[in-house]
Design an enzyme around this catalytic site. Structure first.
Site, PDB file in Angstrom:
ATOM      1  N   LYS A  18       0.851  -1.188  -0.243  1.00 17.87           N
ATOM      2  CA  LYS A  18       0.052  -0.150  -0.087  1.00 17.87           C
ATOM      3  C   LYS A  18       0.864   1.195  -0.312  1.00 17.87           C
ATOM      4  CE  LYS A  18      -1.912   1.678   4.145  1.00 17.87           C
ATOM      5  NZ  LYS A  18      -1.379   2.879   4.262  1.00 17.87           N
ATOM      6  N   ASN A  19       1.941   1.182   0.929  1.00 14.60           N
ATOM      7  CA  ASN A  19       2.509   2.455   1.051  1.00 14.60           C
ATOM      8  C   ASN A  19       3.650   2.727   0.072  1.00 14.60           C
ATOM      9  OD1 ASN A  19       1.040   3.147   3.103  1.00 14.60           O
ATOM     10  ND2 ASN A  19       2.374   2.491   4.729  1.00 14.60           N
ATOM     11  N   ARG A  88      -4.550  10.161   4.467  1.00 13.49           N
ATOM     12  CA  ARG A  88      -3.210  11.141   4.543  1.00 13.49           C
ATOM     13  C   ARG A  88      -2.497  11.268   3.371  1.00 13.49           C
ATOM     14  NH1 ARG A  88      -0.513  14.130   8.141  1.00 13.49           N
ATOM     15  NH2 ARG A  88       1.550  14.008   7.570  1.00 13.49           N
ATOM     16  N   CYS A 112      -6.083   7.831   9.132  1.00 13.25           N
ATOM     17  CA  CYS A 112      -6.295   7.157  10.501  1.00 13.25           C
ATOM     18  C   CYS A 112      -5.823   8.303  11.481  1.00 13.25           C
ATOM     19  CB  CYS A 112      -5.340   5.929  10.330  1.00 13.25           C
ATOM     20  SG  CYS A 112      -6.084   4.604   9.651  1.00 13.25           S
ATOM     21  N   ARG A 117      -0.220  14.527  13.091  1.00 11.60           N
ATOM     22  CA  ARG A 117       0.152  14.312  11.751  1.00 11.60           C
ATOM     23  C   ARG A 117       0.045  15.614  11.001  1.00 11.60           C
ATOM     24  NH1 ARG A 117      -2.505   8.860   9.156  1.00 11.60           N
ATOM     25  NH2 ARG A 117      -0.309   8.565   8.467  1.00 11.60           N
ATOM     26  N   PRO A 118       0.989  16.746  11.616  1.00 12.00           N
ATOM     27  CA  PRO A 118       1.197  17.822  10.657  1.00 12.00           C
ATOM     28  C   PRO A 118       1.860  17.505   9.330  1.00 12.00           C
ATOM     29  CG  PRO A 118       2.682  17.843  12.593  1.00 12.00           C
ATOM     30  CD  PRO A 118       1.963  16.567  12.697  1.00 12.00           C
ATOM     31  N   ILE A 119       2.033  18.748   8.555  1.00  9.30           N
ATOM     32  CA  ILE A 119       2.875  18.452   7.478  1.00  9.30           C
ATOM     33  C   ILE A 119       3.753  19.705   7.272  1.00  9.30           C
ATOM     34  CG2 ILE A 119       0.980  17.298   5.925  1.00  9.30           C
ATOM     35  CD1 ILE A 119      -0.037  20.177   4.684  1.00  9.30           C
ATOM     36  N   ASP A 300       3.899   0.616  12.148  1.00  7.92           N
ATOM     37  CA  ASP A 300       2.635  -0.284  11.464  1.00  7.92           C
ATOM     38  C   ASP A 300       2.652  -1.626  11.902  1.00  7.92           C
ATOM     39  OD1 ASP A 300       2.078   2.192  10.234  1.00  7.92           O
ATOM     40  OD2 ASP A 300       3.059   1.434   8.432  1.00  7.92           O
ATOM     41  N   ILE A 322       6.710   7.112  17.220  1.00  4.08           N
ATOM     42  CA  ILE A 322       6.701   7.805  15.902  1.00  4.08           C
ATOM     43  C   ILE A 322       5.308   8.496  16.019  1.00  4.08           C
ATOM     44  CG2 ILE A 322       6.308   7.532  13.389  1.00  4.08           C
ATOM     45  CD1 ILE A 322       8.978   6.632  14.429  1.00  4.08           C
ATOM     46  N   ARG A 392      -9.080  -0.559   3.739  1.00  5.09           N
ATOM     47  CA  ARG A 392      -8.426   0.562   3.469  1.00  5.09           C
ATOM     48  C   ARG A 392      -6.870   0.124   3.016  1.00  5.09           C
ATOM     49  NH1 ARG A 392      -8.933   6.136   6.377  1.00  5.09           N
ATOM     50  NH2 ARG A 392      -7.403   6.218   4.679  1.00  5.09           N
TER      51      ARG A 392
HETATM   52  N1  EPU Z   1       5.467  14.562  11.026  1.00  2.00           N
HETATM   53  C1  EPU Z   1       5.804  16.054  11.369  1.00  2.00           C
HETATM   54  N2  EPU Z   1       5.644  16.906  10.198  1.00  2.00           N
HETATM   55  C2  EPU Z   1       5.650  16.536   9.020  1.00  2.00           C
HETATM   56  C3  EPU Z   1       5.498  15.194   8.552  1.00  2.00           C
HETATM   57  C4  EPU Z   1       5.601  14.308   9.744  1.00  2.00           C
HETATM   58  O1  EPU Z   1       5.559  16.302  12.764  1.00  2.00           O
HETATM   59  O2  EPU Z   1       5.620  17.443   8.194  1.00  2.00           O
HETATM   60  C5  EPU Z   1       5.581  13.663  12.203  1.00  2.00           C
HETATM   61  C6  EPU Z   1       4.280  12.847  12.217  1.00  2.00           C
HETATM   62  O3  EPU Z   1       3.219  13.614  12.870  1.00  2.00           O
HETATM   63  C7  EPU Z   1       4.743  11.566  12.801  1.00  2.00           C
HETATM   64  C8  EPU Z   1       6.176  11.245  12.319  1.00  2.00           C
HETATM   65  O4  EPU Z   1       6.412  12.649  11.693  1.00  2.00           O
HETATM   66  O5  EPU Z   1       4.749  11.675  14.195  1.00  2.00           O
HETATM   67  C9  EPU Z   1       6.183  10.134  11.284  1.00  2.00           C
HETATM   68  O6  EPU Z   1       5.307  10.846  10.091  1.00  2.00           O
HETATM   69  P1  EPU Z   1       5.867  10.186   8.792  1.00  2.00           P
HETATM   70  O7  EPU Z   1       5.633  11.345   7.740  1.00  2.00           O
HETATM   71  O8  EPU Z   1       7.120   9.611   8.648  1.00  2.00           O
HETATM   72  O9  EPU Z   1       4.724   9.126   8.354  1.00  2.00           O
HETATM   73  P2  EPU Z   1       3.705   9.421   7.066  1.00  2.00           P
HETATM   74  O10 EPU Z   1       4.309   9.781   5.852  1.00  2.00           O
HETATM   75  O11 EPU Z   1       2.211  10.067   7.420  1.00  2.00           O
HETATM   76  C10 EPU Z   1       3.944   6.761   6.476  1.00  2.00           C
HETATM   77  C11 EPU Z   1       3.004   5.709   6.142  1.00  2.00           C
HETATM   78  C12 EPU Z   1       2.347   5.196   7.758  1.00  2.00           C
HETATM   79  C13 EPU Z   1       3.566   4.865   8.549  1.00  2.00           C
HETATM   80  C14 EPU Z   1       4.463   6.023   8.530  1.00  2.00           C
HETATM   81  C15 EPU Z   1       5.790   5.706   9.624  1.00  2.00           C
HETATM   82  C16 EPU Z   1       2.043   5.950   3.960  1.00  2.00           C
HETATM   83  C17 EPU Z   1       1.074   6.184   3.001  1.00  2.00           C
HETATM   84  N3  EPU Z   1       1.867   5.968   5.442  1.00  2.00           N
HETATM   85  O12 EPU Z   1       3.159   7.955   7.230  1.00  2.00           O
HETATM   86  O13 EPU Z   1       1.562   4.137   7.381  1.00  2.00           O
HETATM   87  O14 EPU Z   1       2.749   4.538   9.789  1.00  2.00           O
HETATM   88  O15 EPU Z   1       4.911   6.458   7.447  1.00  2.00           O
HETATM   89  O16 EPU Z   1       6.393   4.800   8.884  1.00  2.00           O
HETATM   90  O17 EPU Z   1       3.236   5.847   3.471  1.00  2.00           O
HETATM   91  C18 EPU Z   1      -0.329   2.645   7.700  1.00  2.00           C
HETATM   92  O18 EPU Z   1       0.165   1.962   6.690  1.00  2.00           O
HETATM   93  O19 EPU Z   1      -1.100   2.454   8.567  1.00  2.00           O
HETATM   94  C19 EPU Z   1       0.312   3.766   8.035  1.00  2.00           C
HETATM   95  C20 EPU Z   1      -0.129   4.751   9.070  1.00  2.00           C
END
Ligand code: EPU
Length: 411
Positions: A18-19, A88, A112, A117-119, A300, A322, A392
């Protein structure tokens, strides 16, 4: 509905990740030629990604597990709010849109609820590539005349931010260094796909990715890597039922930290080139787990292990580093008889003799998988609501489990 206590035995073919599939599909926006993606999982999140692409003017032709995408007529700038809220990883579209159209309008992504989860890391990176960002009434407009290579250091190795910046810099003028990047296998898969389309990117899997901007991309075909989290989930299910299961279409190396913990809890795990076999005979031993960015133990897989450890022969501690809100399934496990205490980001799990079937509710994808594991182990029947979360991210979840002997049905 799950009748617990049945031993799982047989083979499971693991689907595409998926990811990996999500950012790869998003990145086809960068290309005005047709691309083909195979081993693409048939899951709800992927269909939302297709919906977003279609709203932006792309043509998507699906055929079993392969899909052809033609983004030559890309004509929109705005990601619809309802689709942005569904998932997301819709935010990954932004990097691709900036690369191709130099503009994208969107709202904050949903998905989820496992943390704030800020960007901010994504947006900070875009700014360094020359993007202006204006936020009004919840809408974010990212825009630029041109993207310029930059030297970017991420505050945290965010998976999504790493991917977004790879996409945005792919067609930029000059060289982009992205430092302190995520090292997940899905990043390497994305790099491979982008390079197959003609991008010039190196470094995925290390701490720094270097993107040498190119003018345009060409036709390509790519096979998505196997889903290491789906694989890890089935391994935990085998352990939960003292089963004997063979996984096919996996890359064992991607599951190294998961396999290490499975061996610590007493499972017999053997790996071959693209297969993993697992057998569990004895009692589950307690272990301590701390989630970390790859190659550390994946967040995960946290809830699936928590379920197993509820019936271990001692005390285990799981530290979630995380996401700050990833223990929502714990109350449901307690309803099934587990003894778990949450202290901040740690779950202290005192093993009990057995879990009892109960009516419980899923609140997110992986927590939901953890509850299914608990249901498979428990004595009696469990009714688990909220299975749309599982749909999902897990392809044919119920069917695959039925094929290896689980008594599980959709009500
Ligand atoms: N974070 C920030 N600011 C940002 C981006 C992230 O503070 O701009 C923080 C997040 O809030 C979190 C940490 O950094 O505390 C890690 O977030 P990351 O960005 O690495 O995660 P993601 O890209 O949102 C992906 C996977 C998740 C998986 C995480 C960690 C996808 C679509 N999603 O999420 O998968 O848990 O990496 O490995 O690739 C799932 O499959 O169930 C899932 C949630």
């Amino acid at each position: 509905m799950i009748d617990g206590g049945n031993r799982l035995e047989g083979e499971v073919v693991i689907s595409g990740a998926k990811n990996s599939a999500l950012p790869i599909i998003a990145s086809t926006i960068l290309n005005s030629n047709q691309v083909e993606i195979t081993n693409c999982p048939d899951i709800h999140d992927v269909s939302i990604m297709f919906d977003i692409l279609e709203t932006l003017g792309c043509k998507v032709h699906k055929d079993k597990s392969s899909v052809r995408i033609d983004a030559s007529n890309l004509n929109g700038f705005e990601i619809p709010e309802n689709l942005m809220h569904e998932m997301r990883s819709s935010v990954i579209i932004v990097g691709a849109m900036l690369g191709r159209m130099k503009k994208c309008v969107f709202t904050y992504p949903g998905g989820c609820e496992i943390g704030a989860r800020p960007i901010n890391i994504h947006l900070e990176g875009f700014k360094q590539l020359g993007v202006s960002i204006v936020e009004t009434q919840g809408k974010i407009t990212c825009e630029c005349e041109k993207l310029f290579g930059a030297d970017i250091t991420l505050d945290f190795p965010s998976v999504g931010a790493t991917e977004n910046l790879m996409l945005a810099s792919c067609l930029a003028d000059g060289i982009t260094y992205i430092r302190n990047v995520a090292r997940e296998p899905e990043i390497k898969d994305l790099q491979d796909f982008l390079n197959e389309m003609g991008a010039k990117i190196v470094g995925a899997g290390s701490n720094t990715i270097v993107v040498n901007g190119v003018k345009e991309l060409h036709e390509a075909s790519h096979t998505v890597i196997p889903d290491r989290i789906e694989a890890g989930t089935y391994l935990c299910m085998a352990v939960a039922t003292r089963g004997n299961v063979l996984l096919k279409n996996v890359i064992p190396e991607h599951l190294a930290s998961t396999i290490h913990k499975l061996r610590q809890i007493g499972a017999k795990v053997e790996t071959k080139k693209d297969m993993i076999s697992i057998r569990m005979i004895n009692e589950i031993l307690p272990v301590n787990i701390k989630t970390m960015p790859y190659p550390g133990f994946p967040t995960d897989m946290q809830s699936q292990f928590a379920s197993l450890l509820t019936v271990s022969s001692g005390t285990s501690i799981i530290v979630e580093t995380i996401f700050e809100n990833r223990f929502k399934y714990v109350n449901e496990l307690i309803r099934m008889g587990a003894n778990i205490t949450i202290e901040g980001r740690s779950a202290i799990i005192q093993g009990v003799e057995k879990l009892n079937g109960a009516n419980v509710e899923m609140r997110d994808l992986r927590g939901g998988a953890g509850l299914v594991i608990a249901g498979l182990m428990a004595s009696g029947t469990s009714e688990i609501s909220g299975i749309s979360f599982l749909e999902r991210g897990y392809e044919n979840f119920i069917k695959k489990l039925q094929l290896i002997g689980a008594k599980i049905n959709k009500k």
